[in-house]
Design a protein around this motif. Structure first.
Motif, PDB file in Angstrom:
ATOM      1  N   PRO A  10       9.159   2.425   0.572  1.00  0.00           N
ATOM      2  CA  PRO A  10       9.541   0.829   0.059  1.00  0.00           C
ATOM      3  C   PRO A  10       9.519  -0.171   1.352  1.00  0.00           C
ATOM      4  N   ASP A  11      10.015   0.310   2.545  1.00  0.00           N
ATOM      5  CA  ASP A  11       9.947  -0.627   3.487  1.00  0.00           C
ATOM      6  C   ASP A  11       8.571  -0.865   4.074  1.00  0.00           C
ATOM      7  N   LEU A  12       7.716  -0.042   4.189  1.00  0.00           N
ATOM      8  CA  LEU A  12       6.451  -0.026   4.615  1.00  0.00           C
ATOM      9  C   LEU A  12       5.722  -1.156   3.494  1.00  0.00           C
ATOM     10  N   LEU A  13       5.690  -0.903   2.375  1.00  0.00           N
ATOM     11  CA  LEU A  13       4.910  -1.670   1.320  1.00  0.00           C
ATOM     12  C   LEU A  13       5.520  -2.832   1.315  1.00  0.00           C
ATOM     13  N   ARG A  14       6.767  -3.066   1.363  1.00  0.00           N
ATOM     14  CA  ARG A  14       7.102  -4.229   1.394  1.00  0.00           C
ATOM     15  C   ARG A  14       6.882  -5.337   2.620  1.00  0.00           C
ATOM     16  N   TRP A  15       6.687  -4.553   3.833  1.00  0.00           N
ATOM     17  CA  TRP A  15       6.244  -5.344   5.025  1.00  0.00           C
ATOM     18  C   TRP A  15       4.801  -5.478   4.934  1.00  0.00           C
ATOM     19  N   LEU A  16       3.968  -4.573   4.462  1.00  0.00           N
ATOM     20  CA  LEU A  16       2.639  -4.727   4.081  1.00  0.00           C
ATOM     21  C   LEU A  16       2.171  -6.040   3.410  1.00  0.00           C
ATOM     22  N   GLY A  17       3.016  -6.109   2.367  1.00  0.00           N
ATOM     23  CA  GLY A  17       2.848  -7.133   1.351  1.00  0.00           C
ATOM     24  C   GLY A  17       3.074  -8.640   1.998  1.00  0.00           C
ATOM     25  N   GLU A  18       4.406  -8.435   2.906  1.00  0.00           N
ATOM     26  CA  GLU A  18       4.670  -9.840   3.449  1.00  0.00           C
ATOM     27  C   GLU A  18       3.685 -10.024   4.270  1.00  0.00           C
ATOM     28  N   ARG A  19       3.078  -9.314   5.266  1.00  0.00           N
ATOM     29  CA  ARG A  19       2.192  -9.369   6.236  1.00  0.00           C
ATOM     30  C   ARG A  19       0.813 -10.051   5.490  1.00  0.00           C
ATOM     31  N   GLN A  20       0.453  -9.415   4.552  1.00  0.00           N
ATOM     32  CA  GLN A  20      -0.778  -9.832   3.969  1.00  0.00           C
ATOM     33  C   GLN A  20      -0.691 -11.145   3.384  1.00  0.00           C
ATOM     34  N   GLY A  21       0.503 -11.473   2.853  1.00  0.00           N
ATOM     35  CA  GLY A  21       0.814 -12.679   2.335  1.00  0.00           C
ATOM     36  C   GLY A  21       0.959 -13.774   3.239  1.00  0.00           C
ATOM     37  N   ALA A  22       1.356 -13.620   4.592  1.00  0.00           N
ATOM     38  CA  ALA A  22       1.353 -14.627   5.628  1.00  0.00           C
ATOM     39  C   ALA A  22       0.276 -14.645   6.580  1.00  0.00           C
ATOM     40  N   HIS A  23      -0.811 -13.861   6.236  1.00  0.00           N
ATOM     41  CA  HIS A  23      -2.095 -13.911   7.170  1.00  0.00           C
ATOM     42  C   HIS A  23      -2.647 -14.947   7.328  1.00  0.00           C
TER      43      HIS A  23
END
Length: 196
Positions: A25-38
């Motif tokens: 879950p921490d990985l998936l959350r971070w990946l979503g945040e990073r994709q959204g902020a790209h």
């Protein structure tokens, strides 16, 4: 299915036998945040037009990293800043898209425990999390944060000059000179190498 982990007293977790390192879950959350902020991150670099996830774009990012920090320690100290977090994600995404890799959040190779994601307590290992690797090969992984650190290294442990780039790492992600079987079980991995 959410992976099952048990939390230990020091905040680390032990993965159970059904743990999927690509679904934490921490990985998936971070990946979503990073994709959204790209998009915003790329615009702030002034190179949004060339940061297109191609291997060649790693040369542009390499230059940006070198403008931002001058040592491995600086990158480590700035690892939680928006620029470095975006750079970590970008490097990993290029490897995933062009080297058939996947994002992973793997247990520490020595303790077998999951360290806090990006050292939530402020401490970090030289490798940190997350990593990318061949999906079905638990022995193949690279840490994007450490790739950023390695390009700032100017000499190796014996003082010989080193000139590594994100493109050179991409071209040979699992250096044939590095063999995990040669590592002594009691020794920690060389934090400069960044390979597991």
């Amino acid at each position: 299915m959410t992976p099952t982990v048990s939390t230990t007293v020091d905040g680390m977790t032990d993965p159970d036998e059904t743990y999927d390192p690509t679904r934490h879950p921490d990985l998936l959350r971070w990946l979503g945040e990073r994709q959204g902020a790209h998009g915003r991150w790329a615009e702030q670099t002034s190179h949004a037009d060339v940061l297109d996830f191609t291997p060649a774009s790693l040369g542009v990012l390499d230059g940006l990293v070198r403008e931002t920090a001058h040592s491995m320690e600086e990158i480590t100290a700035r690892r939680m800043t928006p620029f470095v977090q975006g750079a970590i994600w970008y490097v990993g995404e290029v490897f995933c898209r062009h080297q058939a890799m996947a994002w992973k959040y793997i247990p520490d190779i020595v303790s077998g425990e999951l360290e806090p994601f990006f050292g939530a307590a402020g401490e970090t290992s030289a490798l940190d999390h997350p990593c990318v690797g061949v999906p079905d090969d638990p022995e193949s992984y690279l840490y994007p944060l450490n790739m950023l650190r390695r390009i700032l290294l100017t000499e190796d442990e014996v003082g010989d000059p080193v000139e590594e780039t994100l493109l050179s790492i991409f071209a040979n992600p699992f250096d044939e000179d590095f063999d995990e079987d040669d590592e002594d079980d009691d020794e920690e991995l060389d934090p400069v190498d960044g390979r597991g």
